[in-house]
Design an enzyme around this catalytic site. Structure first.
Site: not given
Ligand code: SAH
Length: 525
Positions: A45, A67, A183
């Site tokens: 991803d 994405k 998100m």
């Molecule tokens: N499975 C992922 C989340 C996926 S949903 C997890 O466990 O983190 C995608 C959302 O995750 C993004 O829109 C954002 O809100 C958050 N996200 C993921 N990586 C991030 C990062 N490095 N910094 C800030 N937000 C992040």
């Protein structure tokens, strides 16, 4: 694992759903890394750090799944599911690499359900989810005895086709001590309104953290009442997390990641073979984002005639010399390709230029007979001359083009030297334009030089047409030189040296860079 060879087809595929962690490649699990190292297909991803793909075997297939929910080359969720199923059915070991944790807002379960339906074996490896990483890297403990004993992870982006919300904002608003919203940047105004309307104080502190745990991390802080404006002013875009709760106050004491001395600085390192990784590691340790440019790319020779002939009559040589790690690797590659092993060298003395080369030879079970005091070609020649080389036959496997000093000194002393090219340096298919663009827009803070050849290599890389262009490219960038000779080389090109340590070691250079930025006014933003 059980084996039941008789009833199984030749090879059964399996899908590993692996959490990549939040961004910093160091935050993947050991299990995740192991699986990447053994993958045949990797479907990844945009939130999974592409640096992690460095663990994947060279011949593995890499598929960018894009994405989620859009983008030009994105797969649909159904498309991704099909990819996983198809490759597993071909008997492949498939790693599905997902940002953070696969089961936290990652649609991991949907992918698994499809695998179950198709009867495909799977495993799930958790990851550090971005919520805890963002909080930690912004200096916010998501729980704290004095402030909160509960945390809720919430999505700010519910399936838009859903009629009713699954989130009980009324209960959540005051029911959870800390609320972390994934998100939620686009819907931030409605989120803050719902929380206030359902009884959370408008003064509750809120932090928003973008690209957590990476060199691009940015955090802003406000309250439920003000955060929308703060985020708008700072132009914070996804991916970001929203952290709501009293614990946000602790950031003023605990913030550590963004406080590191070189945080937010983008630094170019031109690689030389020996030193770059140490320099890169130390700069990153201080928080810098390091762009590594290699100007040296090694390839084996197409024509190995000379070395092959020498190996065929190796018994006629008294000495075998190695002046670089690459020479060792490529010499042994030929030795093995011709069906021999290290025992073929039993009767011949081996000399190396320095410790790293000695270690490399050691990997083949061979201990060098001679290591000079001075680790240079000249030092090696002097040490050999002392042993009396007149009339000796000496084999020197090396780069196609290299300094002639060593063979000349030996020949002058009456030795018979066979120069056997085993590899060559070719210009790498480098991202030259990208580097030039970044220099022109001023987004590179510093360029480091650790030797005169890094200066020459770097200049070749940016390939300025004349002095005017050179200045346009470099005038907004700070320049650091490790010592006086390097600094002199920089000046001969009409450029100024801004940072130069007193003692010329990598450690001192990094300290001088840190001191330089400490003395500057704190960065804006
Ligand atoms: N499975 C992922 C989340 C996926 S949903 C997890 O466990 O983190 C995608 C959302 O995750 C993004 O829109 C954002 O809100 C958050 N996200 C993921 N990586 C991030 C990062 N490095 N910094 C800030 N937000 C992040």
């Amino acid at each position: 694992m059980t084996t039941n060879a008789s009833s199984l087809p030749a090879k059964i595929g399996k899908v590993y759903l692996v959490g990549a962690g939040p961004g910093d490649p160091g935050l993947i699990t050991l299990r995740g890394k192991y699986l990447l190292e053994h993958a045949e297909v990797v479907v990844y991803d945009y939130l999974a750090n592409p640096k992690l793909l460095g663990y994947v075997p060279k011949d593995a297939q890499l598929i960018y799944a894009g994405k989620k929910g859009g983008g030009l080359h994105a797969f649909t969720q159904e498309g991704i599911n099909r990819l996983l199923v198809d490759h597993a059915k071909q008997g492949k070991m498939v790693v599905r690499l997902k940002g953070g944790d696969p089961f936290i807002f990652g649609r991991g379960a949907e992918e698994i359900e499809e695998l179950v339906t198709e009867g495909i074996d799977f495993e799930v490896v958790p990851g550090v989810t971005s919520a805890t990483a963002a909080a930690t890297y912004a200096g916010i403990p998501i729980t704290h005895r004095e402030y909160t004993a509960s945390v809720a992870f919430v999505t700010g982006h519910e399936d838009p086709t859903k009629k009713f919300s699954n989130i009980s904002w009324d209960k959540l608003a005051t029911g959870a001590g800390t609320i972390v919203v994934y998100m939620g940047i686009k819907t931030l105004p409605s989120i803050t309104r719902k929380l206030i309307d359902h009884g959370r104080s408008p003064d509750t502190p809120v932090a928003v953290v973008r690209w957590a745990s990476t060199p691009q991390q940015r955090s802003v802080v406000g309250t439920l009442a003000t955060i929308c404006e703060v985020v708008q002013q700072a132009d914070i875009k996804p991916p970001a997390l929203i952290i709501v709760g009293e614990v946000v106050k602790l950031r003023s004491t605990i913030d550590w990641f963004e406080k590191r001395p070189l945080f937010g600085r983008r630094i170019v390192v031109t690689r030389t073979r020996e030193q770059a990784s140490d320099l890169v590691a130390q700069l990153e340790e201080q928080g810098a984002e390091v762009l590594e440019y290699s100007t040296i790319h090694i390839e084996p020779m197409d024509d190995c005639g000379i070395v092959d002939a020498a190996i065929a009559e190796i018994g006629s040589y008294q000495w075998l010399l190695f002046t670089s790690i690459n020479a060792v690797t490529h010499f042994f590659r030929r030795l093995f390709a011709l069906g021999h092993d290290s025992r073929l060298l039993a009767g011949i003395k081996i000399a190396v230029v320095g410790r790293a080369t000695a270690d490399e030879v050691g990997k083949y079970g061979v201990k060098p007979d001679l290591l000079p005091e001075k680790f240079t070609g000249e030092g090696l020649a002097e040490a050999l001359l002392q042993t009396g080389v007149q009339g000796s036959r000496i084999l020197l496997p090396r780069a196609l083009r290299a300094s002639e000093l060593l063979p000349e000194m030996l020949t002058d002393a009456g030795a018979q030297v066979t120069i056997a090219p085993v590899y060559r340096n070719v210009p790498p298919p480098g991202p030259k334009e990208e580097l030039r663009d970044q220099l022109l827009e001023g987004s590179i803070d510093l360029v480091t030089f650790t030797s005169s050849s890094t200066v020459t290599n770097f200049l070749a890389l940016i390939d300025a047409a004349g002095d005017d262009e050179l200045h346009r490219l470099l005038d907004r960038t700070t320049i650091a030189a490790i010592g006086p000779i390097t600094a002199e080389t920089i000046r001969t090109h009409g450029l100024a040296v801004d940072i130069q340590p007193e003692r010329y070691t990598i450690d001192d250079m990094v300290q001088a860079i840190v001191a330089h930025y400490r003395n500057l006014a704190p960065q804006a933003g």
